[in-house]
Design a protein around this motif. Structure first.
Motif, short mmCIF file in Angstrom:
data_model
loop_
_atom_site.label_atom_id
_atom_site.label_comp_id
_atom_site.label_asym_id
_atom_site.label_seq_id
_atom_site.Cartn_x
_atom_site.Cartn_y
_atom_site.Cartn_z
N CYS A 139 27.43 30.15 -1.01
CA CYS A 139 28.42 31.23 -0.85
C CYS A 139 28.12 32.41 -1.76
O CYS A 139 28.23 33.56 -1.37
CB CYS A 139 29.81 30.71 -1.19
SG CYS A 139 30.37 29.39 -0.12
N HIS A 140 27.78 32.12 -3.01
CA HIS A 140 27.69 33.16 -4.03
C HIS A 140 26.26 33.44 -4.47
O HIS A 140 26.03 33.90 -5.60
CB HIS A 140 28.58 32.81 -5.22
CG HIS A 140 30.04 32.91 -4.90
ND1 HIS A 140 31.03 32.44 -5.72
CD2 HIS A 140 30.68 33.43 -3.82
CE1 HIS A 140 32.22 32.67 -5.17
NE2 HIS A 140 32.03 33.26 -4.02
N VAL A 141 25.30 33.13 -3.62
CA VAL A 141 23.92 33.54 -3.90
C VAL A 141 23.56 34.63 -2.90
O VAL A 141 23.84 34.50 -1.71
CB VAL A 141 22.93 32.36 -3.74
CG1 VAL A 141 21.49 32.85 -3.84
CG2 VAL A 141 23.21 31.31 -4.79
N LYS A 142 22.95 35.68 -3.41
CA LYS A 142 22.51 36.75 -2.51
C LYS A 142 21.02 36.63 -2.25
O LYS A 142 20.24 36.39 -3.16
CB LYS A 142 22.81 38.11 -3.13
CG LYS A 142 24.23 38.56 -2.90
CD LYS A 142 24.37 40.03 -3.23
CE LYS A 142 25.68 40.57 -2.70
NZ LYS A 142 25.75 42.03 -2.85
N GLY A 143 20.66 36.81 -1.00
CA GLY A 143 19.26 36.84 -0.61
C GLY A 143 19.10 37.78 0.57
O GLY A 143 20.09 38.32 1.09
N LEU A 144 17.86 37.97 1.00
CA LEU A 144 17.61 38.91 2.09
C LEU A 144 17.79 38.21 3.43
O LEU A 144 17.33 37.09 3.63
CB LEU A 144 16.21 39.48 1.95
CG LEU A 144 16.09 40.42 0.74
CD1 LEU A 144 14.67 40.56 0.26
CD2 LEU A 144 16.70 41.78 1.06
N VAL A 145 18.47 38.89 4.36
CA VAL A 145 18.81 38.31 5.66
C VAL A 145 18.44 39.29 6.77
O VAL A 145 18.84 40.45 6.73
CB VAL A 145 20.32 37.99 5.75
CG1 VAL A 145 20.66 37.37 7.11
CG2 VAL A 145 20.76 37.07 4.63
N GLN A 146 17.68 38.79 7.74
CA GLN A 146 17.41 39.59 8.94
C GLN A 146 18.56 39.39 9.92
O GLN A 146 18.79 38.28 10.37
CB GLN A 146 16.08 39.15 9.57
CG GLN A 146 15.69 39.97 10.80
CD GLN A 146 15.51 41.46 10.48
OE1 GLN A 146 14.76 41.80 9.56
NE2 GLN A 146 16.21 42.32 11.20
N THR A 147 19.29 40.44 10.19
CA THR A 147 20.47 40.32 11.05
C THR A 147 20.20 40.88 12.44
O THR A 147 19.16 41.49 12.68
CB THR A 147 21.67 41.06 10.43
OG1 THR A 147 21.33 42.45 10.30
CG2 THR A 147 22.02 40.51 9.07
#
Lengths: 202, 620
Positions: free
Chosen positions: B173-181
């Protein structure tokens, strides 16, 4: 620096630790790194301990930094710097705001606030750049500039040019309020100068 | 605050797991999303509320949120609800029956476990609910997977007509990473089909559905054996093969980059036959799962030898520096931990209430009372258990302060005969699960004084709105609960209901003292807003006149973080008694002028200061 850069940012709820880490992450993303960022901040606005972890490199799997794995410790508060010292790897660098935030348990006389945490860290053999970011921010007219001062101070300790981080800072704060750009630019440079001066003095 | 991503165009974004789930829920064409805020799940629906092409709401509690989602699913719409792990306990009553009815429109339940317990009362493993309720469980291991598995969960839900649990943990929930949307698709609801045999779960209708549930289980077991959500990552070092899922997968990959890994994406039902084949391909098998030995037990039951909790900790996160020494021991090796200086002992810095928090006055007052038992509840005001107040004796679960207090009253013996029993509860918690408890207190004439701390927000999770604020999730004006009338409706006599300003300490003290003397249920409602929300208006700050301060320390006992001790001293009184003195100053820049500390200050040393710029160290 190793292939993966590990940065631990620590401080007290409300100081802007998470925002600062977010900006460091944005700078790393702009350079094409894979980036992961995480924090322990369940009580972020209630004066508790806040740590935020940033890892960047070619590929990042676990988001977490273990003890003895941080390349850089950016501490927004001096007792917190001491608390998280063990996260630094040998040869890592700690950047410490000498400003103090004294919690209620210390005011109640239940625990002492450590005497000269920076001195204690140096006695442990750590490389510490220490300066009073809180006073610099107040001198610039707003304590909330403290996190930009800290980012400016960290900008020459990163594996990319300081300008990349400065652009990320200005983009973040300028996007919300254009009048904040100049104040943040000043704060960023003040942080850089403070560390350069401190490094010479030390 | 998470970034708002209302971009319709596909892009590579830096998202937390919560942001990523929200993005995928929106892209999936979902029409209804509901939640009760709870760390670490809160941001999912908070972010969704900014996408205006679907309906979002803060529900009263998780059971209602799930029922709202089910209703939407019944008419064929894609529906979503989110909750923290303990929320699923609340929602479980609805869950256990909707797994019998099944669903129409895709229904995804995001459940966020607090592995490591950053802000919860327990560390439960929600994967058990998948087995208990006969529903599939998906386990993403980072933001990109949180996104893609949310989309997969809707597909799975519609293929098998079953709600799907998306099991998250704090470290997703509280980890940010790169996401291809991607982009949003529009899914038109098929419409409600009247069919009581399907939707009315009286025994005659429910019984024939149970075999269908078992048929579905069998189909899901077949699916998991072929699902691309479960995959093997090949590795050159075949001494140990890892079976893992969720955040632990990333920790395993980080700690053992050369080891073969069986990654469980669809972990319930577990793909037993594929795991059997994987086990045969490695020297030894180690199950790395947070937190309970669930897959491990299922493997052993299937006759597949494996290690698990015999070498790994049962509690908390399985991070690389936990995994490495454990695996080394398994292999008969010793791994030296990375070199670093020893951890330094520094004072604890527990979270505390904010400067000028309206709860400060309540807990200060309670801390000054004797012969009192204080039954607490879930929210910011749980912090009243800490220093300096130490004014909370119990805290179990949402709304439990009411029933617990009643039980203590009814069960007490001679030892507690003269004690006053007080229950403390916040406005949102009261509506979530407290109302029923209060009804039980009034109906059974419990001698309990209820302090209903109405700060007009779900304070703990960031000030979300609730029916007490008179605003909805978008800040639009809505019906507003009148707590005094509500309590009266629940059976508290009008004379026993008081609305009190928590900054007026003498009135508060007097009201609590009087009501605790009267042997019938009473409710004292405090009426000042949370200092972190817009409704709170700071006024002129205070300062300490040093020449007047006698060092009595009464103001420190209030517990406001803006009060600092500058000097300590000891004096010996004529009686020979030694007294500690604490001379103070007020952090004028943080002080909002609430005036609480002024009231216990006998020498009137605390006076208004000249206005200065608010530093807002603690306040937003």
């Amino acid at each position: 620096m190793s292939q993966i850069t590990n940065i631990l940012v620590c401080g007290v709820g409300g100081q802007g630790v998470m925002t600062a880490t977010e900006i460091l992450a944005e700078a790393a993303i702009s350079l094409g790194f894979d980036v992961k960022k995480t924090e322990v901040a369940g009580m972020s606005q209630r004066g508790g301990v806040v740590t935020s972890q940033l890892r960047f490199g070619k590929e990042i799997r676990s988001p977490q930094i273990g003890p003895g794995e941080a390349d850089l410790l950016v501490a927004f508060e001096s007792a917190e710097a001491l608390r998280w010292s063990h996260m630094l790897k040998p040869g890592g660098v700690a950047l410490v705001n000498t400003g103090c935030i004294v919690p209620p348990v210390v005011n109640l006389g239940l625990f002492p606030y450590p005497e000269d945490p920076v001195d204690k860290m140096r006695a442990l053999g750590l490389t510490v750049h220490a300066f009073d970011a809180t006073s610099i921010a107040l001198g610039l007219g707003n304590i909330r500039l403290g996190n930009t001062v800290m980012l400016g101070a960290s900008s020459d300790l990163l594996p990319f040019p300081a300008g990349v981080l400065r652009d990320a800072v200005l983009a973040r704060f300028g996007a919300r309020k254009p009048q904040l750009v100049e104040a943040n630019r000043e704060a960023f440079e003040a942080g850089r100068k403070a560390v350069a001066g401190e490094a010479v003095a030390a | 605050m998470p970034v708002s991503q209302t971009l319709p165009a596909p892009a590579r974004l830096f998202l937390s797991g919560n942001d990523a789930v929200a993005r995928a829920v929106w892209e999936a064409g979902t029409r209804v999303a509901a939640a009760y805020p709870g760390t670490p799940s809160t941001e999912i629906v908070e972010v969704l509320s900014r996408y205006l092409d679907l309906y979002t709401e803060w529900s009263i509690n998780e059971k209602v949120a799930l029922e709202v989602a089910l209703g939407a699913s019944m008419v064929g719409a894609r529906a979503f609800c989110a909750m923290k792990h303990v929320g699923l306990n609340v929602a479980s009553d609805a869950l256990m029956t909707m797994t019998v009815t099944g669903t129409e429109g895709g229904l995804v339940i995001a459940v966020a476990d607090d592995v490591g317990m950053s802000s919860s009362q327990n560390e439960q493993d929600s994967r058990y609910w998948g087995r208990f309720a006969h529903v599939p469980v998906l386990e993403p291991s980072d933001s990109q997977e949180a996104y893609s598995m949310t989309l997969a969960a809707f597909e799975l839900s519609e293929r098998f007509r079953v709600p799907v649990i998306l099991r998250l943990t704090t470290r997703i929930c509280h980890v940010k990473g790169l996401v291809q949307t991607g982009s949003r698709i529009e899914v038109e609801p098929a419409g409600f089909v009247k069919d009581p045999r399907h939707w009315v779960m009286v025994p005659g209708n429910a019984k024939p559905r149970l075999p269908k549930m078992l048929e579905r289980d069998a189909a899901l077991r077949a699916e998991t054996e072929v699902s691309p959500l479960n995959e093997v990552i090949e590795g050159s070092d075949r001494r140990i093969g890892f079976v893992t899922s969720g955040a632990a997968f990333m920790h395993v990959r980080d700690a053992f980059p050369d080891a073969p890994v069986f990654k469980l994406g669809l972990s319930c039902p577990a793909p037993i036959e594929r795991l059997r084949a994987f086990a045969a391909s490695v020297d030894a098998l180690l199950v790395v799962e947070e937190t309970e030995p669930l897959i491990e037990t299922e493997l052993k039951a299937a006759g597949i030898a494996c290690h698990g909790k015999d070498v790994l900790p049962r509690l908390h996160e399985l991070v690389p520096d936990v995994l490495k020494p454990a695996v080394a021991r398994l292999q008969g090796e010793v791994v030296e931990p990375p070199e670093h200086v020893a951890a330094q002992q520094v004072f604890p810095r527990p979270p505390t209430m904010c400067v000028a928090c309206p709860h400060l006055g309540v807990y200060y007052t309670l801390s000054q009372m004797r012969n009192i038992i204080i039954s607490g509840d879930i929210g910011c005001y749980t912090l009243g258990a800490g220093h300096p107040w130490n004014a909370l004796d119990t805290c179990i679960s949402m709304g439990a302060s009411m029933g617990t207090a009643l039980g203590m009253d009814k069960g007490r013996g001679a030892a507690d005969a003269n004690k006053k029993i007080v229950a403390v509860i916040g406005d949102s918690t009261f509506m979530h699960m407290g109302m029923q408890g209060l009804l039980d207190i009034t109906w059974n004439r419990g001698n309990v004084t209820v302090l209903l701390l109405d700060n007009r927000a779900v304070g703990m999770t960031g000030g979300q709105d609730n029916p007490g604020t008179g605003r909805d999730i978008h800040g639009e004006e809505r019906s507003r609960v009148d707590f005094a009338q509500l309590c009266e409706a629940l059976g508290v006599r009008r004379e026993r209901i008081h609305v009190v300003d928590p900054y007026q300490l003498p009135v508060l003290f007097k009201t609590i003292r009087e009501e605790t003397k009267i042997e019938e249920p009473s409710v004292i409602i405090t009426n000042r807003p949370c200092v972190l929300i817009d409704d709170y208006k700071p006024t002129q700050p205070y300062m300490v006149q040093e020449d007047r301060c006698t060092g009595c320390g009464n103001c420190v006992e209030v517990g406001c973080p803006a009060i600092h001790v500058t000097r300590r001293d000891k004096v010996v009184k004529a009686s020979g008694k030694e007294v500690d003195l604490s001379f103070v100053r007020i952090e004028t820049s943080a002080c909002t002028g609430c005036g609480l500390c002024v009231q216990p200050c006998a020498p009137e040393a605390i006076q208004h200061a000249a206005p200065v710029q608010t530093l807002q160290f603690i306040r937003k």
